[in-house]
Every structure is written in C-alpha cells, then in structure tokens.
Design an enzyme around this catalytic site. Structure first.
Site, PDB file in Angstrom:
ATOM      1  N   PRO A   2       0.835  -1.269   0.111  1.00 23.18           N
ATOM      2  CA  PRO A   2      -0.268  -0.057  -0.048  1.00 23.18           C
ATOM      3  C   PRO A   2       0.889   1.185  -0.123  1.00 23.18           C
ATOM      4  O   PRO A   2       1.814   1.231   0.865  1.00 23.18           O
ATOM      5  CB  PRO A   2      -0.924  -0.278   1.297  1.00 23.18           C
ATOM      6  CG  PRO A   2      -0.680  -1.332   1.622  1.00 23.18           C
ATOM      7  CD  PRO A   2       0.585  -2.183   1.178  1.00 23.18           C
ATOM      8  N   GLU A   3       0.465   2.236  -0.896  1.00 23.45           N
ATOM      9  CA  GLU A   3       1.529   3.340  -0.789  1.00 23.45           C
ATOM     10  C   GLU A   3       0.346   4.578  -0.382  1.00 23.45           C
ATOM     11  O   GLU A   3      -0.902   4.271  -0.137  1.00 23.45           O
ATOM     12  CB  GLU A   3       1.725   3.791  -2.553  1.00 23.45           C
ATOM     13  CG  GLU A   3       2.493   2.535  -2.877  1.00 23.45           C
ATOM     14  CD  GLU A   3       3.128   2.654  -4.401  1.00 23.45           C
ATOM     15  OE1 GLU A   3       3.242   3.967  -4.808  1.00 23.45           O
ATOM     16  OE2 GLU A   3       3.284   1.771  -5.124  1.00 23.45           O
ATOM     17  N   HIS A  89      -5.615 -15.266   9.120  1.00 23.23           N
ATOM     18  CA  HIS A  89      -4.279 -14.432   8.961  1.00 23.23           C
ATOM     19  C   HIS A  89      -4.647 -13.201   9.862  1.00 23.23           C
ATOM     20  O   HIS A  89      -4.010 -12.137   9.563  1.00 23.23           O
ATOM     21  CB  HIS A  89      -3.766 -14.132   7.734  1.00 23.23           C
ATOM     22  CG  HIS A  89      -3.646 -15.224   6.779  1.00 23.23           C
ATOM     23  ND1 HIS A  89      -2.584 -16.006   7.275  1.00 23.23           N
ATOM     24  CD2 HIS A  89      -4.174 -15.403   5.468  1.00 23.23           C
ATOM     25  CE1 HIS A  89      -2.770 -17.066   6.070  1.00 23.23           C
ATOM     26  NE2 HIS A  89      -3.534 -16.808   5.295  1.00 23.23           N
ATOM     27  N   ARG A 107       1.624 -11.973   5.480  1.00 22.03           N
ATOM     28  CA  ARG A 107       3.203 -12.029   5.430  1.00 22.03           C
ATOM     29  C   ARG A 107       3.838 -11.539   6.896  1.00 22.03           C
ATOM     30  O   ARG A 107       4.883 -11.385   6.910  1.00 22.03           O
ATOM     31  CB  ARG A 107       3.557 -11.046   4.392  1.00 22.03           C
ATOM     32  CG  ARG A 107       3.094 -12.143   3.037  1.00 22.03           C
ATOM     33  CD  ARG A 107       3.623 -11.142   1.961  1.00 22.03           C
ATOM     34  NE  ARG A 107       5.054 -11.196   1.626  1.00 22.03           N
ATOM     35  CZ  ARG A 107       5.715 -10.926   0.564  1.00 22.03           C
ATOM     36  NH1 ARG A 107       4.798 -10.305  -0.476  1.00 22.03           N
ATOM     37  NH2 ARG A 107       6.974 -10.850   0.290  1.00 22.03           N
ATOM     38  N   ARG A 146      22.457  13.971  -4.990  1.00 20.76           N
ATOM     39  CA  ARG A 146      22.156  12.369  -5.271  1.00 20.76           C
ATOM     40  C   ARG A 146      22.076  11.928  -6.927  1.00 20.76           C
ATOM     41  O   ARG A 146      21.342  12.597  -7.616  1.00 20.76           O
ATOM     42  CB  ARG A 146      20.664  12.182  -4.758  1.00 20.76           C
ATOM     43  CG  ARG A 146      20.315  12.782  -3.497  1.00 20.76           C
ATOM     44  CD  ARG A 146      19.629  12.175  -2.631  1.00 20.76           C
ATOM     45  NE  ARG A 146      19.660  10.775  -2.214  1.00 20.76           N
ATOM     46  CZ  ARG A 146      18.792  10.059  -1.635  1.00 20.76           C
ATOM     47  NH1 ARG A 146      17.550  10.550  -1.391  1.00 20.76           N
ATOM     48  NH2 ARG A 146      18.833   8.635  -1.572  1.00 20.76           N
TER      49      ARG A 146
END
Ligand SMILES: [Zn+2]
Length: 266
Positions: A2-3, A89, A107, A146
């Site tokens: 998820p972003e 889960h 997970r 960078r």
C-alpha cells in the site's frame, strides 16, 4: 505494498468505522507485530481522529497515546460488526462496543506502535506530496547531491512521503521523464512536471480508492479501482496507449520499473 493513495483510502474508510468510538478490548494474537508499547494502554480510550503521514496511519486518542499502523506488504484492516468468525491471518484485534477492527496480515511484515503523544516511529519523513511547501526548488535542494536514478529517489520516504513502486513508475510516465536519469540532473522545470504529475496521479488514485493488484482491500473487503487506470506499471510488452511502443521493464535497486522508451525521453 500500500502506498499513499491506498493508505489514504483506508484512512477515509476508518473514519466511518472507528472515529469517535471507544476501545473496549484488545487481543494481540501475534504480539511481535506490536512494535512499541502495549495494546492494553489503549483500552478505554476513544479514537478521536484518524490521520495519515506518508504510508503510516496514525490515530489520535483521548488518552496519553497515539496509535501508528503500517500495513507494509500485505496488511489490511477488516471491520466486523457481528459475532461471525474472523477471516484467516488476523494478527491483532481492536474491539469496540459496536464492532471490531482486525489487522489482517498474511506475511506479518506490518506493525502497530502505541507511542506517547508526540513520539513517532519513523526516523526521517519528507514533505507530503500535497504540501504547498513542496516546490521544485525545495525538491531540487533535496536531490542536488544524489546521483541515484530519479525513480529510486522518488521511493525514498525522506524525499517525498508516501510514494512507492507503482506510483513512481506512473508519475514518471506522466511527466515523460526517463526513470534512469540521475536525480540531480533533473531541471527545475522538469521537477515541476514531476510534482504536478505526482499530485495528479495520487489524487486520481485516491478518488479510485487506490490500486488493488493482490492484497489491498478496504475494511468492507472491497478493493481499489485504480489498477484500471495504470498506464505502465506491470504492463511489460504491452503497447503504450499513447505511442504504441512496447512498455519496458527494468530493475532499479531490486525493484521493477516500467516505462515507455519512446514517450519518456526527457
Ligand atoms: Zn509511449
């Protein structure tokens, strides 16, 4: 993973479920997912506001503590009203008088932090993409030393908060910028395009309740719809919708990047 758009969608969803509700019981089924503090400290307190910072959810309470949640790879929050069995889960349960919030995570990479007010779990977090203080000039200062690829720089939460792998590819396609360009080679004018594309793409994704490719779901079990609007992500060998070239996939910092070699020549 998820972003920002997915976490923002979860935030809006949670407001309707738990904002203003009092925690009546807790059950840490997998205690190691409680990264800081103890769930017992939130029993009896009200969740007063549901907020987001980058990819973290944070919940202000009527007590001494703030609750932070990170969904990581496969975490979802499920709402259950009645006495039906939990789905599989489930790692953490937060109970309310009118239902229970279940942290489901196959997970088990996600986490919950019960922190004192004012203490947060991240080390460095960049500005939010929609923050007016995030200008091309500010971004250029962050990137000046960078030489890593711009795509990799966009994933750094210390640069801009909330962007992950799916949206980094989509943003650079929208801005027509080659994802392999060194971050410090991007001009101010191009950074303005990157910022505009970031805001356009993230807004559209929030409108669609995020992108569901596999695990991401809202608390009612529904996924987001933005996968229907992806232009390059996970579209290797498919035709670019603008120029009909084949979308390419490359690996940058162990993550897949998708781009159109004809459209993204800047
Ligand atoms: Zn193209």
């Amino acid at each position: 993973m998820p972003e920002l758009p997915e976490v923002e969608s979860v935030r809006r969803d949670l407001i309707t479920r738990v904002q203003g509700n009092k925690v009546t019981w807790v059950e840490p089924l997998l205690p190691r997912m409680v990264k800081c503090g103890t769930l017992d400290d939130i029993v009896g307190v009200e969740f007063t506001s549901i907020n987001r910072r980058g990819k973290f959810l944070f919940i202000d309470t009527s007590g001494e503590m703030t609750v932070y949640i990170h969904l990581r790879m496969s975490g979802t929050l499920v709402w259950r009203k009645g006495i039906e069995d939990n789905p599989s889960h489930i790692r953490i349960v937060i109970g309310f008088q009118n239902g229970r919030l279940l942290f489901r995570d196959p997970r088990t990479l996600g986490g919950i932090w019960i922190n004192r007010k004012g203490e947060h779990p991240w080390k460095k977090m960049g500005l939010e993409p929609f923050d007016d203080n995030l200008t091309p000039e500010v971004l250029q200062k962050l990137l000046v030393k960078r030489s890593i690829p711009i795509k990799t720089a966009l994933l750094d939460q210390g640069t801009i908060a909330g962007i992950g792998n799916i949206y980094a590819s989509e943003i650079l396609f929208d801005a027509k910028i080659d994802p392999r360009r060194p971050a410090n080679s991007i001009s101010n004018g191009e950074l303005l395009k990157v910022l505009n594309s970031t805001r356009t793409i993230l807004n559209a994704a929030i409108e669609a309740n995020g992108t569901t490719l596999k695990d991401f779901k809202l608390s009612n079990g529904r996924g987001g719809e933005f996968a229907n609007f992806l232009k390059v992500y996970a579209k290797k060998e498919e035709e670019c919708y603008i120029c009909k070239s084949k979308i390419e996939r490359i690996v940058q910092s162990q993550r897949s990047t998708f781009f159109c070699p004809s459209c993204q020549t800047n």
